[in-house]
Design a protein around this motif. Structure first.
Motif, PDB file in Angstrom:
ATOM      1  N   PRO A 171       2.934  19.785 -16.015  1.00 65.72           N
ATOM      2  CA  PRO A 171       1.749  19.895 -16.424  1.00 65.72           C
ATOM      3  C   PRO A 171       0.972  18.629 -16.532  1.00 65.72           C
ATOM      4  CG  PRO A 171       3.403  20.465 -18.241  1.00 65.72           C
ATOM      5  CD  PRO A 171       4.363  20.043 -16.953  1.00 65.72           C
ATOM      6  N   PRO A 172      -0.126  18.761 -15.773  1.00 65.04           N
ATOM      7  CA  PRO A 172      -1.179  17.455 -15.263  1.00 65.04           C
ATOM      8  C   PRO A 172      -1.078  16.441 -16.345  1.00 65.04           C
ATOM      9  CG  PRO A 172      -2.360  19.724 -14.889  1.00 65.04           C
ATOM     10  CD  PRO A 172      -0.987  20.094 -15.456  1.00 65.04           C
ATOM     11  N   ALA A 173      -1.085  16.976 -17.634  1.00 63.96           N
ATOM     12  CA  ALA A 173      -1.176  15.599 -18.781  1.00 63.96           C
ATOM     13  C   ALA A 173       0.162  15.012 -18.672  1.00 63.96           C
ATOM     14  CB  ALA A 173      -1.299  16.548 -20.295  1.00 63.96           C
ATOM     15  N   GLU A 174       1.202  15.455 -17.948  1.00 71.29           N
ATOM     16  CA  GLU A 174       2.532  14.591 -18.163  1.00 71.29           C
ATOM     17  C   GLU A 174       2.198  13.713 -16.858  1.00 71.29           C
ATOM     18  OE1 GLU A 174       4.880  14.737 -20.339  1.00 71.29           O
ATOM     19  OE2 GLU A 174       3.529  15.991 -21.310  1.00 71.29           O
ATOM     20  N   LEU A 175       1.533  13.814 -16.029  1.00 69.06           N
ATOM     21  CA  LEU A 175       1.577  12.996 -14.632  1.00 69.06           C
ATOM     22  C   LEU A 175       0.807  11.698 -15.097  1.00 69.06           C
ATOM     23  CD1 LEU A 175       0.495  15.627 -12.064  1.00 69.06           C
ATOM     24  CD2 LEU A 175       2.924  14.579 -12.721  1.00 69.06           C
ATOM     25  N   VAL A 176       1.408  10.601 -14.609  1.00 64.78           N
ATOM     26  CA  VAL A 176       0.907   9.139 -14.737  1.00 64.78           C
ATOM     27  C   VAL A 176       0.353   8.738 -13.398  1.00 64.78           C
ATOM     28  CG1 VAL A 176       1.269   6.636 -15.603  1.00 64.78           C
ATOM     29  CG2 VAL A 176       2.536   8.810 -16.683  1.00 64.78           C
ATOM     30  N   THR A 177      -1.052   8.178 -13.467  1.00 66.06           N
ATOM     31  CA  THR A 177      -1.365   7.527 -12.415  1.00 66.06           C
ATOM     32  C   THR A 177      -2.177   6.164 -12.599  1.00 66.06           C
ATOM     33  OG1 THR A 177      -3.302   7.715 -10.514  1.00 66.06           O
ATOM     34  CG2 THR A 177      -3.827   8.781 -12.637  1.00 66.06           C
ATOM     35  N   MET A 178      -2.122   5.325 -11.438  1.00 62.40           N
ATOM     36  CA  MET A 178      -2.847   4.090 -11.498  1.00 62.40           C
ATOM     37  C   MET A 178      -4.132   4.443 -10.586  1.00 62.40           C
ATOM     38  SD  MET A 178       0.145   1.345 -10.886  1.00 62.40           S
ATOM     39  CE  MET A 178      -0.956  -0.003 -10.833  1.00 62.40           C
ATOM     40  N   GLY A 179      -4.308   5.529 -10.061  1.00 64.73           N
ATOM     41  CA  GLY A 179      -5.568   5.609  -9.225  1.00 64.73           C
ATOM     42  C   GLY A 179      -6.884   5.752 -10.066  1.00 64.73           C
ATOM     43  N   ASP A 206       0.622  -1.124  -0.082  1.00 61.73           N
ATOM     44  CA  ASP A 206      -0.104  -0.034   0.090  1.00 61.73           C
ATOM     45  C   ASP A 206       0.810   1.226   0.063  1.00 61.73           C
ATOM     46  OD1 ASP A 206      -2.518  -1.386  -0.139  1.00 61.73           O
ATOM     47  OD2 ASP A 206      -2.883  -1.376   2.127  1.00 61.73           O
ATOM     48  N   ASN A 207       2.234   1.162   0.719  1.00 61.67           N
ATOM     49  CA  ASN A 207       2.947   2.158   0.694  1.00 61.67           C
ATOM     50  C   ASN A 207       4.006   2.255  -0.405  1.00 61.67           C
ATOM     51  OD1 ASN A 207       2.485   4.043   3.533  1.00 61.67           O
ATOM     52  ND2 ASN A 207       1.995   2.022   3.816  1.00 61.67           N
ATOM     53  N   LEU A 208       4.027   1.447  -1.396  1.00 58.77           N
ATOM     54  CA  LEU A 208       5.030   1.537  -2.447  1.00 58.77           C
ATOM     55  C   LEU A 208       4.369   2.069  -3.642  1.00 58.77           C
ATOM     56  CD1 LEU A 208       7.584   0.115  -3.444  1.00 58.77           C
ATOM     57  CD2 LEU A 208       6.418  -1.904  -4.289  1.00 58.77           C
ATOM     58  N   ALA A 209       5.179   3.172  -4.097  1.00 58.72           N
ATOM     59  CA  ALA A 209       4.773   3.999  -5.079  1.00 58.72           C
ATOM     60  C   ALA A 209       5.372   3.259  -6.623  1.00 58.72           C
ATOM     61  CB  ALA A 209       5.040   5.182  -4.908  1.00 58.72           C
ATOM     62  N   LEU A 210       4.586   3.062  -7.340  1.00 59.13           N
ATOM     63  CA  LEU A 210       4.901   2.562  -8.555  1.00 59.13           C
ATOM     64  C   LEU A 210       4.948   3.571  -9.743  1.00 59.13           C
ATOM     65  CD1 LEU A 210       2.853  -0.613  -8.801  1.00 59.13           C
ATOM     66  CD2 LEU A 210       4.973  -0.398  -7.840  1.00 59.13           C
ATOM     67  N   ALA A 211       5.827   3.616 -10.583  1.00 55.98           N
ATOM     68  CA  ALA A 211       6.171   4.772 -11.680  1.00 55.98           C
ATOM     69  C   ALA A 211       6.440   3.867 -13.185  1.00 55.98           C
ATOM     70  CB  ALA A 211       7.287   5.293 -11.361  1.00 55.98           C
ATOM     71  N   PRO A 212       5.915   4.141 -14.068  1.00 57.57           N
ATOM     72  CA  PRO A 212       6.002   3.613 -15.373  1.00 57.57           C
ATOM     73  C   PRO A 212       7.449   3.788 -15.898  1.00 57.57           C
ATOM     74  CG  PRO A 212       4.762   5.458 -15.592  1.00 57.57           C
ATOM     75  CD  PRO A 212       4.794   5.373 -14.227  1.00 57.57           C
TER      76      PRO A 212
END
Length: 426
Positions: free
Chosen positions: A53-61, A25-31
Motif C-alpha cells: 500500500p502506498p501509505a506504507e512506503l517511506v520516502t525522503m524525496g 547519490d546511489n545509496l538508498a536509505l531506509a528508516p
C-alpha cells in the motif's frame, strides 16, 4: 567527517569528493524504525513491492507515491516533509502532483504530447518525429531539446551461458567470439545510422559513447564493414554454404540461424532488428525476429531464456565504477551471462580485476587508463555489440519550466523538485 592528508594533491581531492558524492547519490536509505524488524527476519525485500500500500512506503524525496494502477499510471503527491528549499527560502517541490503515465508505444506517447494530454516524453524523440513536432514548436506549444550524443545506445547480445546451449547443435560456434566478430564486420554502421536513426547518430564500436566525454576511448578494436571479411571469419569456424541455398551450415549441416528478441513499440529497436536480419542475409546467417512486450522481454532476459536480444541498457552513472552490476561477472546486470559464481572466461576475470582496481584507485588519470583497457577487452570479445549512438532529442510541453536537461536518464525529471508548470490555457 572526511579529512584529507596534505600529501593528497588538489586534483585528487576533487576526484575523491566527486566519487563520494556519486556513491552517496546511489545509496538508498531506509528508516530503521520502519524496516529493522523486516531486515532481521529476512523479509525486507518484500516490504516495498508492487502490492505494498502506498501509505506504507517511506520516502525522503520531493514526492511520495499516492496510487499505482498496474500498467497504467503512477500518481505522486507532494511530500510535505521534503527537506529542501530554493535560494529564496521557498519550500520545494514547486508542484503539488506528478503523474507518470505508462505508455509502452512511442506512437501513442507522441500523440498524447501533441494533444497536450501529457507534458513531456519519457523516451527520446525519434528522428522521424522531429519534423512532425515542428509546427507545435513554432507555436510555442512544444519544445524540442537537443542533448547531444546519447550514452545509452541500443545494443545486441547473445546468451553466452554455456549451459543454455549444452544440448543445442549450434553450441560449437554460436557463442564463439569469431561469430560475433563476423556479425560486426557485416554491419555498415554509417548505413545503420542513416536507416535506423535517419542520420541522427554516430557509429560506435564499444560500450562507451562519445556522449560520455570523460570515459570514452576511441582506441578500441574495430571490425570494419566487409561482407567478404565476415564470410572469411565464419568459414574459419566451420560455417560454409554446403547445400547451395543462401544460408551457411556447419559440418553437421546445422544452419547458421538464431532467434532475436526485441521490444515491441520501440521503433529504433524494431528497425534495428529488422535491419540486422537483412544485413546478415548476404553473409549467410538467418535471423528470426520476435517482438515482445517490454516486461516479457525483461523476464526472458533475467531468466536467461533467449538466444539473442536487441534492447537497451541505461547506465545509472557516467562513472563506470558506479555500474559494477554490468561490468563484474557476478553482476545482476551482466546481461550476456548473469550472476556468475566465478568468471566463465579469462577475459571476464581480467575485466573483474580491472574494475575492482578502478573502484579502489583515487588518481583520475590512472582510473581512465585502466578503464581504457576494459573498453579494449570488451570491444575485442564483443559480449555486447554496439552499432550506433543516437543523438538525443527530448520533447516537452511549452508550459513546463525549471528544466535542467541531462544526458543520463531521466533526462528531464532528475530535478523534478524544481520543475514548474504554467496553468493550461482554457
Amino acid at each position: 567527517m572526511l579529512k584529507f592528508s596534505r600529501q593528497i594533491g588538489s586534483p585528487v581531492r576533487q576526484a575523491i569528493l566527486i566519487r563520494l558524492s556519486r556513491i552517496l547519490d546511489n545509496l538508498a536509505l531506509a528508516p530503521k524504525h520502519k524496516y529493522e524488524a523486516a531486515l532481521r527476519s529476512g523479509t525486507f525485500a518484500k516490504q516495498m513491492g508492487a502490492d505494498t500500500p502506498p501509505a506504507e512506503l517511506v520516502t525522503m524525496g520531493p514526492f511520495k507515491l499516492a496510487s499505482y494502477a498496474p500498467g497504467q499510471r503512477l500518481v505522486f503527491s507532494r511530500n510535505e516533509r521534503y527537506y529542501n528549499k530554493d535560494v529564496a527560502g521557498v519550500q520545494l517541490p514547486y508542484l503539488d502532483q506528478v503523474i507518470l503515465e505508462i505508455v509502452p508505444d512511442q506512437n501513442a506517447e507522441l500523440v498524447r504530447l501533441q494533444a497536450a494530454q501529457i507534458d513531456m516524453l519519457q523516451q527520446q524523440i525519434r528522428p522521424e518525429d522531429v519534423a512532425t513536432l515542428r509546427p507545435l514548436v513554432d507555436q510555442g506549444r512544444v519544445r524540442v531539446i537537443e542533448l547531444g550524443v546519447g550514452v545509452d545506445p541500443d545494443l545486441f547480445f547473445f546468451n553466452l551461458n554455456s549451459s543454455f546451449w549444452e544440448k543445442d547443435p549450434r553450441r560449437a560456434w554460436i557463442t564463439r567470439k569469431e561469430f560475433r566478430k563476423a556479425i560486426s564486420h557485416a554491419v555498415d554502421r554509417e548505413a545503420w545510422a542513416n536507416t535506423v536513426f535517419l542520420g541522427a547518430g554516430v557509429p560506435i564500436w564499444g560500450p562507451i559513447t562519445p556522449g560520455n566525454k570523460e570515459w570514452f576511448s576511441p582506441n578500441v578494436p574495430r571490425y570494419g564493414f566487409s561482407v567478404e571479411r565476415a564470410r572469411e571469419v565464419l568459414a574459419g569456424i566451420g560455417l560454409t554454404n554446403r547445400d547451395g541455398d543462401e544460408w551457411l551450415e556447419d559440418a553437421n549441416n546445422t544452419e547458421a540461424r538464431f532467434t532475436l528478441l526485441t521490444y515491441r513499440g520501440n521503433s529504433s529497436l524494431e528497425r534495428g532488428s529488422a535491419l540486422l536480419r537483412e544485413v546478415l542475409r548476404p553473409v549467410g546467417i538467418a535471423v528470426d525476429v520476435v517482438t515482445l512486450e517490454q516486461g516479457s522481454l525483461q523476464q526472458r532476459m533475467l531468466k536467461g531464456e533467449f538466444e539473442a536480444i536487441m534492447f537497451f541498457f541505461s547506465f545509472t552513472n557516467l562513472d563506470p565504477s558506479m555500474n559494477l552490476d554490468l561490468w563484474l561477472s557476478s553482476g545482476s546486470a551482466h546481461i550476456w551471462n548473469l550472476g556468475q559464481s566465478k568468471p566463465a572466461t579469462d577475459w571476464e576475470k581480467e575485466i573483474d580485476d580491472l574494475m575492482r582496481e578502478i573502484t579502489a584507485q583515487v588518481d583520475p588519470v590512472e582510473r581512465r587508463r585502466l578503464f581504457e583497457q576494459v573498453q579494449k577487452i570488451f570491444a575485442e570479445h564483443l559480449p555486447v555489440i554496439y552499432f550506433v549512438a543516437p543523438r538525443l532529442h527530448m520533447g516537452v510541453s511549452g508550459r513546463v519550466g525549471g528544466l535542467e536537461p541531462a544526458i543520463l536518464r531521466p533526462q528531464l525529471l532528475w530535478n523534478v523538485d524544481r520543475i514548474t508548470v504554467q496553468p493550461a490555457p482554457r
